[in-house]
Design an enzyme around this catalytic site. Structure first.
Site, PDB file in Angstrom:
ATOM      1  N   ALA A 104       0.849  -1.191   0.000  1.00 28.89           N
ATOM      2  CA  ALA A 104       0.000   0.000   0.000  1.00 28.89           C
ATOM      3  C   ALA A 104       0.887   1.244   0.000  1.00 28.89           C
ATOM      4  CB  ALA A 104      -0.900  -0.001   1.231  1.00 28.89           C
ATOM      5  N   LYS A 105       0.228   2.371  -0.194  1.00 31.37           N
ATOM      6  CA  LYS A 105       0.938   3.655  -0.281  1.00 31.37           C
ATOM      7  C   LYS A 105       1.861   3.892   0.909  1.00 31.37           C
ATOM      8  CE  LYS A 105      -1.728   7.319  -0.630  1.00 31.37           C
ATOM      9  NZ  LYS A 105      -2.878   7.959  -1.247  1.00 31.37           N
ATOM     10  N   ARG A 106       1.399   3.459   2.089  1.00 32.78           N
ATOM     11  CA  ARG A 106       2.194   3.750   3.294  1.00 32.78           C
ATOM     12  C   ARG A 106       3.556   3.038   3.267  1.00 32.78           C
ATOM     13  NH1 ARG A 106      -1.297  -0.106   4.805  1.00 32.78           N
ATOM     14  NH2 ARG A 106      -0.427  -1.964   5.780  1.00 32.78           N
ATOM     15  N   HIS A 107       3.700   2.061   2.359  1.00 32.08           N
ATOM     16  CA  HIS A 107       4.981   1.364   2.283  1.00 32.08           C
ATOM     17  C   HIS A 107       6.009   2.126   1.457  1.00 32.08           C
ATOM     18  CE1 HIS A 107       2.387  -2.294   3.259  1.00 32.08           C
ATOM     19  NE2 HIS A 107       3.226  -2.168   4.267  1.00 32.08           N
ATOM     20  N   GLY A 108       5.642   3.309   0.960  1.00 37.91           N
ATOM     21  CA  GLY A 108       6.635   4.123   0.259  1.00 37.91           C
ATOM     22  C   GLY A 108       6.375   4.191  -1.230  1.00 37.91           C
TER      23      GLY A 108
END
Ligand code: GLU
Length: 318
Positions: free
Chosen positions: A253-257
């Site tokens: 997901a986006k939060r992984h960079g």
């Protein structure tokens, strides 16, 4: 022509015809793109058609420009598709026809529950928790109880009478799978067809013979096979592909960079380098190699694909 009474599939259809069916709600990440690559390889290595369908029924989540960006990503990786892109938002009559057929056979019932699940039914459930299974509250309510709920003015969702059916299937990657099917939603109470119904109608209508998609959708497959059975249609084969997970073990997901193609390109990577990482992580290329798509097609053997998820790391192996 009726969508469900077609006996022959689309012109040029093959039992290996495949598809990629993203929801245009946000950019594709490397896991989505790797699944698209795999779906493309499954179809093209069999000389079959590869179709793209936009699953855009959840109008509140569709974002302008996302469809175009998703298609541009596929094209940047060299993945081509046959015919025009199909959009679910343009196919409401087909879904209603299937709902009418199920209803005429007494296979549906109205559900007045206000559970979050009814609201969520329109998008694909990536993993179905036990708490998502419908306990059958509205299945056998009395006529007077039903009248009372109708009088409240809130329109009902429609659920299928699954009778706790047990459905087994052979997944091309995961092997034997089986699951019990609950009375899932086929039409949300705002009139929107549910994901489970739309995907079945479309895969049938588009002549898809083999559904290749992420392993997080495997729990939906018994529900979909049950629908094929109830509609009197043959189900396709399934291959559920291993996911790419973030370093925390959760779905990418986006939060992984920097996990989208645009992010990776901004970081200086070329589409070929990204393709190389995907191919390497699928066991289709040796580290250091830069295989072309025709080479990947030539070496493809589903038996050799990994069954376990890949943990993504910010440094792509090129
Ligand atoms: N549209 C679904 C998703 O966004 C995929 C559905 C499918 O492949 O059956 O994940």
């Amino acid at each position: 022509m009726s969508v469900l009474s077609r006996t022959s599939k689309a012109v040029g259809a093959s039992p290996f015809d495949g598809r990629f069916a993203p929801s245009p709600t946000g950019p594709l990440h490397l896991g989505n793109l790797r699944t698209a690559l795999l779906a493309w390889i499954f179809a093209r290595s069999a000389g079959a058609r590869f179709l793209v369908r936009m699953e855009d029924l959840d109008r509140s989540r569709v974002r302008p420009g996302v469809e175009e960006a998703q298609l541009a990503d596929l094209a940047a990786l060299g993945l081509d598709w046959d015919g025009p892109v199909v959009r679910q938002s343009e196919r409401g009559a087909f879904y209603e026809e299937a709902i009418a057929r199920l209803d005429a056979e007494g296979l549906l019932y109205p559900c007045y529950c206000t559970r979050a699940e009814i609201r969520a039914a329109v998008s694909a459930p990536h993993g179905i928790a036990a708490s998502d299974l419908y306990p059958g509250t509205c299945r056998e309510i009395s006529a007077s109880e039903r009248a009372k709920r109708e009088a409240s003015g809130r329109p009902p969702a429609l659920r299928v009478r699954a009778h706790g059916a047990k459905v087994a299937f052979e997944d091309r990657l995961l092997g034997h799978r089986e699951g019990e099917v609950d009375d899932f939603v086929v039409r949300r109470n705002d009139g929107t067809p549910a994901y489970q119904l739309a995907v079945v109608v479309d895969d049938w209508d588009q002549g898809v013979g083999e559904v290749v998609r992420g392993a997080d959708l495997v729990d939906s497959t018994p529900r979909q096979i049950l629908l094929y059975n109830l509609l009197g249609l043959p189900a396709p084969r399934y291959a559920h592909a291993p996911l790419v997970l973030g370093p925390d073990g959760q779905r990418l997901a986006k939060r992984h960079g920097a996990v989208t193609l645009a992010d990776r390109r901004e970081a200086g990577e070329t589409p070929q380098e990204i393709l190389t990482w995907m191919a390497t992580s699928l066991g289709l290329a040796e580290p250091g190699e830069k295989p072309s798509l025709p080479i990947l097609l030539a070496r493809f053997d589903p038996a050799c694909l990994p069954r376990e998820p890949t943990i993504w790391s910010p440094t792509l192996a090129t």
